[in-house]
Design a protein around this motif. Structure first.
Motif, PDB file in Angstrom:
ATOM      1  N   ALA A 138       0.931  -1.257  -0.120  1.00  0.00           N
ATOM      2  CA  ALA A 138       0.067   0.096   0.012  1.00  0.00           C
ATOM      3  C   ALA A 138       0.903   1.263   0.143  1.00  0.00           C
ATOM      4  N   GLU A 139       0.435   2.299  -0.319  1.00  0.00           N
ATOM      5  CA  GLU A 139       1.157   3.645  -0.730  1.00  0.00           C
ATOM      6  C   GLU A 139       0.072   4.703  -0.155  1.00  0.00           C
ATOM      7  N   MET A 140       0.443   5.746   0.245  1.00  0.00           N
ATOM      8  CA  MET A 140      -0.294   7.180   0.706  1.00  0.00           C
ATOM      9  C   MET A 140       0.710   8.316   0.301  1.00  0.00           C
ATOM     10  N   HIS A 141      -0.173   9.157  -0.109  1.00  0.00           N
ATOM     11  CA  HIS A 141       0.454  10.260  -0.462  1.00  0.00           C
ATOM     12  C   HIS A 141      -0.592  11.650  -0.303  1.00  0.00           C
ATOM     13  N   LYS A 142      -0.107  12.791   0.039  1.00  0.00           N
ATOM     14  CA  LYS A 142      -0.978  13.812  -0.134  1.00  0.00           C
ATOM     15  C   LYS A 142      -1.430  14.184  -1.543  1.00  0.00           C
ATOM     16  N   LYS A 143      -2.834  14.422  -1.457  1.00  0.00           N
ATOM     17  CA  LYS A 143      -3.594  14.831  -2.770  1.00  0.00           C
ATOM     18  C   LYS A 143      -3.819  16.354  -2.773  1.00  0.00           C
ATOM     19  N   HIS A 144      -2.940  16.940  -3.508  1.00  0.00           N
ATOM     20  CA  HIS A 144      -3.104  18.402  -3.695  1.00  0.00           C
ATOM     21  C   HIS A 144      -4.636  18.749  -4.535  1.00  0.00           C
ATOM     22  N   THR A 145      -5.481  19.484  -3.870  1.00  0.00           N
ATOM     23  CA  THR A 145      -6.650  19.635  -4.305  1.00  0.00           C
ATOM     24  C   THR A 145      -7.015  21.245  -4.171  1.00  0.00           C
ATOM     25  N   LEU A 146      -7.788  21.881  -4.645  1.00  0.00           N
ATOM     26  CA  LEU A 146      -8.252  23.274  -4.564  1.00  0.00           C
ATOM     27  C   LEU A 146      -8.738  23.534  -3.206  1.00  0.00           C
ATOM     28  N   ASP A 194      -6.031  18.842   4.737  1.00  0.00           N
ATOM     29  CA  ASP A 194      -5.464  17.653   4.023  1.00  0.00           C
ATOM     30  C   ASP A 194      -6.268  16.609   3.287  1.00  0.00           C
ATOM     31  N   ASN A 195      -6.012  16.264   2.084  1.00  0.00           N
ATOM     32  CA  ASN A 195      -6.521  15.067   1.567  1.00  0.00           C
ATOM     33  C   ASN A 195      -5.478  14.355   1.127  1.00  0.00           C
ATOM     34  N   TYR A 196      -5.781  12.742   1.387  1.00  0.00           N
ATOM     35  CA  TYR A 196      -4.705  12.007   0.895  1.00  0.00           C
ATOM     36  C   TYR A 196      -5.367  10.747  -0.189  1.00  0.00           C
ATOM     37  N   MET A 197      -4.351  10.303  -1.044  1.00  0.00           N
ATOM     38  CA  MET A 197      -4.802   9.347  -1.816  1.00  0.00           C
ATOM     39  C   MET A 197      -4.080   7.983  -1.191  1.00  0.00           C
ATOM     40  N   VAL A 198      -4.838   7.054  -0.983  1.00  0.00           N
ATOM     41  CA  VAL A 198      -4.338   5.612  -0.540  1.00  0.00           C
ATOM     42  C   VAL A 198      -4.498   4.770  -1.554  1.00  0.00           C
ATOM     43  N   THR A 199      -3.528   4.051  -2.117  1.00  0.00           N
ATOM     44  CA  THR A 199      -3.533   2.883  -3.042  1.00  0.00           C
ATOM     45  C   THR A 199      -3.220   1.622  -2.208  1.00  0.00           C
ATOM     46  N   VAL A 200      -4.205   0.668  -2.225  1.00  0.00           N
ATOM     47  CA  VAL A 200      -3.904  -0.487  -1.626  1.00  0.00           C
ATOM     48  C   VAL A 200      -3.949  -1.802  -2.677  1.00  0.00           C
ATOM     49  N   HIS A 201      -3.232  -2.658  -2.664  1.00  0.00           N
ATOM     50  CA  HIS A 201      -2.916  -3.552  -3.606  1.00  0.00           C
ATOM     51  C   HIS A 201      -3.933  -4.673  -3.198  1.00  0.00           C
ATOM     52  N   PRO A 202      -4.447  -5.471  -4.364  1.00  0.00           N
ATOM     53  CA  PRO A 202      -5.352  -6.546  -4.033  1.00  0.00           C
ATOM     54  C   PRO A 202      -5.023  -7.626  -3.008  1.00  0.00           C
ATOM     55  N   ASN A 203      -6.158  -7.912  -2.434  1.00  0.00           N
ATOM     56  CA  ASN A 203      -6.249  -8.904  -1.457  1.00  0.00           C
ATOM     57  C   ASN A 203      -5.457  -8.602   0.003  1.00  0.00           C
ATOM     58  N   ILE A 204      -5.314  -7.215   0.132  1.00  0.00           N
ATOM     59  CA  ILE A 204      -4.888  -6.512   1.417  1.00  0.00           C
ATOM     60  C   ILE A 204      -6.174  -6.038   2.125  1.00  0.00           C
ATOM     61  N   ASP A 205      -6.322  -6.082   3.549  1.00  0.00           N
ATOM     62  CA  ASP A 205      -7.151  -5.350   4.279  1.00  0.00           C
ATOM     63  C   ASP A 205      -7.067  -3.984   4.281  1.00  0.00           C
ATOM     64  N   TYR A 206      -8.025  -3.199   3.773  1.00  0.00           N
ATOM     65  CA  TYR A 206      -8.157  -1.835   3.871  1.00  0.00           C
ATOM     66  C   TYR A 206      -8.023  -1.383   5.226  1.00  0.00           C
ATOM     67  N   ALA A 207      -8.723  -2.218   6.011  1.00  0.00           N
ATOM     68  CA  ALA A 207      -9.029  -1.368   7.516  1.00  0.00           C
ATOM     69  C   ALA A 207      -7.609  -1.406   8.114  1.00  0.00           C
TER      70      ALA A 207
END
Length: 122
Positions: A74-82, A90-103
């Motif tokens: 998984a990866e997390m980074h700050k999402k720059h929005t208006l 702050d808003n964040y983008m989190v990418t979780v790979h398949p078969n990984i528990d999001y919680a």
């Protein structure tokens, strides 16, 4: 949180050791980088971590790896929005790979956030 920057996650509202899901402890907190070792409940010796979180809170980003490998789950980074620019929220983008528990991933990011906002040191 317990002494020595150790965090423990339990099922529900319990704090019974039988309901421990995982524990996490800081292995290093530098001014720019944070490293967190995560141990599943069955890993009582804690010789080798089950997961590892490495990130830069100044950059608002982190990667979560399987153990000491280079496999990112998984990866997390700050999402720059208006909104983040105008309101300062702050808003964040989190990418979780398949078969990984999001919680599980969110719990690790919350711990990382708490460590960095409270200024905990190892």
């Amino acid at each position: 949180m317990t002494a020595h920057c150790r965090w423990q996650a339990f099922r529900g509202e319990s704090n019974d050791p039988n309901n421990l899901m995982f524990s996490a402890k800081t292995s290093s907190i530098l001014f720019v980088k944070t490293k967190l070792h995560v141990f599943l409940a069955h890993n009582t010796k804690e010789d080798v971590c089950d997961f590892r979180v490495e990130g830069s809170w100044l950059e608002r980003s982190c990667k979560i790896y399987i153990g000491e490998s280079s496999t990112v789950i998984a990866e997390m980074h700050k999402k720059h929005t208006l909104q983040s620019i105008l309101v300062g929220k702050d808003n964040y983008m989190v990418t979780v790979h398949p078969n990984i528990d999001y919680a599980f991933i969110v719990a690790l990011i919350v711990i990382l956030d708490e460590i960095n906002h409270t200024g905990q040191q190892s």
